[in-house]
Design an enzyme around this catalytic site. Structure first.
Site, mmCIF file in Angstrom:
data_model
loop_
_atom_site.group_PDB
_atom_site.id
_atom_site.type_symbol
_atom_site.label_atom_id
_atom_site.label_comp_id
_atom_site.label_asym_id
_atom_site.label_seq_id
_atom_site.Cartn_x
_atom_site.Cartn_y
_atom_site.Cartn_z
ATOM 1 N N ARG A 112 0.828 -1.215 0.000
ATOM 2 C CA ARG A 112 0.000 0.000 0.000
ATOM 3 C C ARG A 112 0.861 1.263 0.000
ATOM 4 N NH1 ARG A 112 -4.882 -1.885 4.028
ATOM 5 N NH2 ARG A 112 -6.125 -2.847 2.359
ATOM 6 N N LYS A 141 -21.074 -15.376 1.892
ATOM 7 C CA LYS A 141 -22.468 -15.100 2.234
ATOM 8 C C LYS A 141 -23.209 -14.344 1.164
ATOM 9 C CE LYS A 141 -21.907 -14.832 7.205
ATOM 10 N NZ LYS A 141 -21.796 -13.838 8.263
ATOM 11 N N GLY A 178 -10.743 -7.076 -1.395
ATOM 12 C CA GLY A 178 -11.012 -8.013 -0.304
ATOM 13 C C GLY A 178 -10.457 -9.399 -0.584
ATOM 14 N N GLY A 232 -14.484 -3.189 0.815
ATOM 15 C CA GLY A 232 -15.770 -2.562 1.141
ATOM 16 C C GLY A 232 -16.116 -1.458 0.152
HETATM 17 P P1 AMP Z 1 -16.218 -13.033 1.172
HETATM 18 O O1 AMP Z 1 -15.435 -12.337 2.251
HETATM 19 O O2 AMP Z 1 -17.671 -12.886 1.294
HETATM 20 O O3 AMP Z 1 -15.693 -12.691 -0.207
HETATM 21 O O4 AMP Z 1 -15.964 -14.570 1.392
HETATM 22 C C1 AMP Z 1 -14.713 -15.143 1.286
HETATM 23 C C2 AMP Z 1 -14.689 -16.401 2.073
HETATM 24 O O5 AMP Z 1 -15.678 -17.279 1.589
HETATM 25 C C3 AMP Z 1 -13.379 -17.122 1.960
HETATM 26 O O6 AMP Z 1 -12.764 -17.162 3.205
HETATM 27 C C4 AMP Z 1 -13.778 -18.516 1.496
HETATM 28 O O7 AMP Z 1 -13.088 -19.538 2.141
HETATM 29 C C5 AMP Z 1 -15.241 -18.572 1.835
HETATM 30 N N1 AMP Z 1 -15.948 -19.550 0.994
HETATM 31 C C6 AMP Z 1 -15.933 -19.637 -0.333
HETATM 32 N N2 AMP Z 1 -16.648 -20.681 -0.767
HETATM 33 C C7 AMP Z 1 -17.130 -21.306 0.332
HETATM 34 C C8 AMP Z 1 -17.932 -22.464 0.543
HETATM 35 N N3 AMP Z 1 -18.371 -23.204 -0.486
HETATM 36 N N4 AMP Z 1 -18.221 -22.801 1.804
HETATM 37 C C9 AMP Z 1 -17.774 -22.050 2.847
HETATM 38 N N5 AMP Z 1 -17.020 -20.952 2.708
HETATM 39 C C10 AMP Z 1 -16.698 -20.567 1.465
#
Ligand code: AMP
Length: 401
Positions: free
Chosen positions: A36, A208, A358, A381
């Site tokens: 950064r 999520k 992210g 974010g």
């Molecule tokens: P996000 O911060 O919402 O982009 O989510 C990223 C996280 O989602 C990472 O740490 C991944 O390990 C997790 N992730 C991705 N696919 C899956 C899955 N099928 N089941 C559980 N966690 C997941």
């Protein structure tokens, strides 16, 4: 873009206040990953090469009590910055008062000064008062009074309304500009969403669905297709009545997922097969299944047919925006979906390929495909807020040309 940029500002002999993103990892008083800091160098160099006096502000971590302060001092950052610029950087260990004002008065053209962590202002006399992160109007006004012009180069905090971005900018009407990093983010993310070359395909993954509903909603109107992967795919499975076994599902979001599916028609593309595991562990037993997932098994990555399907959807794309991994990429046995999609994007020479910060940024870097893509956003974010079509206060406060 109609925002002022660093090249529009008078700089010679000016006190140039700059909001940068120096929120870097520090261990035992030493900066770890300095990406950064390196990323901010072009704007800083431009300012000092044009005779400006660069007065830098950044936050570092979260300051919630006095005890947080010593470990979150900017001093190690000043040292690293000095090494990178190959010139002295004055570090001022406070965020306001005579010591800071005198140090600024003593600057010559081309000098660089780094102010203490702006979030020190969040705690005063042991109380958590959030003057910086609550955009206290007096603080923004005071900081603005220290300079002649303002440059915001910290995209990562642009979705937040803080004194060091919005506060300073709104107190310097007509004189707040975007730095090079900020300009690049606005150009790529802004063009992708508002004026994309088509076909425009979005890839959304991650844990999520609840985090991405705003993005899906907004992009359904903008994108030609939305590819879904990662944990959030299985809430959509549940909404379609496909069995999910022990996969990650947000039960309270199944109804929303149904609504999105109804609205989306064939715009939304879901996995057709998955790598399922008998536990959340890299050593789990695994198999590939199409459709229903039995109890005792959880989907942790997209399967080979899905990878092929997604490559087929992506092959003619002219703009791709990607946010969120296709599986649990941190575990090598469930990284293939994310890796293959990343590699494939790297082969799309005619497309603008954008990764939205992210975890997706971490994924493409860890998997070694980042340098083949057009733009890797520096803000998780902030880029999500952009993709939701919402105004980012930090950008809104930058003056129009
Ligand atoms: P996000 O911060 O919402 O982009 O989510 C990223 C996280 O989602 C990472 O740490 C991944 O390990 C997790 N992730 C991705 N696919 C899956 C899955 N099928 N089941 C559980 N966690 C997941």
């Amino acid at each position: 873009m109609a925002k002022l940029t660093v090249e529009d500002l008078p700089l010679e002999g000016k006190k140039v206040l700059m909001r940068v993103d120096f929120n870097v990892p520090i261990k035992d008083g030493v900066v770890g990953d300095d990406n950064r800091i390196v990323a901010a160098l072009p704007t800083i160099k431009y300012v000092i090469e044009h005779g400006g006096r660069a007065i830098l502000f950044s936050h570092l971590g979260r300051v919630k009590m006095e005890e947080d302060k010593p470990g979150l001092s900017m001093r190690p950052v000043a040292e690293r910055l000095s090494n990178l610029l190959n010139k002295p950087v004055t570090f001022v260990p406070v965020t306001e008062g005579k010591q800071l004002e005198d140090a600024i008065d003593n600057m010559n053209n081309g000098d660089v000064l780094l102010v203490q962590n702006t979030r020190y202002e969040d705690v005063k006399d042991g109380k958590y008062v959030k003057r910086e992160s609550g955009n206290d109007p007096e603080l923004g006004k005071y900081w603005a009074s220290l300079g002649d012009v303002f440059i915001n180069d910290a995209f990562g905090t642009a979705h937040r309304k803080h004194a060091s971005n919005v506060g300073i900018a709104t107190n310097m009407p007509g004189k707040a500009a975007a730095g090079y990093l900020m300009e690049k983010e606005i150009k790529f993310l802004g063009n992708a969403v508002d004026d994309p070359q088509r076909p425009f395909i979005a890839i959304l993954g991650g844990a999520k669905v609840s985090d991405k509903i705003g993005v899906i909603d907004h992009l359904l109107d903008k994108a030609d297709k939305i590819i879904i992967g990662g944990g959030m795919a299985y809430t959509f499975y549940a909404a379609k009545g496909i069995k999910v076994g022990n996969s990650l599902v947000e039960k309270d979001k199944i109804d929303v997922a149904k609504e999105i599916l109804d609205k989306a028609g064939d715009k939304l593309v879901l996995p057709v097969d998955n790598v399922v595991a008998d536990k959340f562990n890299n050593d789990a037993n695994t198999k590939v299944v199409e459709g229903d997932i039995d109890d005792g098994w959880m989907a942790l990555d997209i399967g080979p047919k899905t990878i092929k399907l997604y490559e087929d959807v992506l092959k003619d794309a002219k703009t791709v925006v990607w946010n969120g991994p296709m599986g649990v990429f941190e575990m090598s046995n469930f990284a293939k979906g994310t890796l293959e999609i990343g590699k494939f994007l790297g082969t799309l020479d005619d497309a603008t390929t954008i990764v939205g910060g992210g975890d997706s940024t971490a994924a493409v870097k860890q998997l070694g495909v980042a340098d083949k893509l057009t733009h890797i956003s520096t803000g998780g974010g902030a880029s999500l807020t952009y993709l939701e079509g919402k105004t980012l206060p930090g950008i809104a406060a930058i003056s129009e040309k």
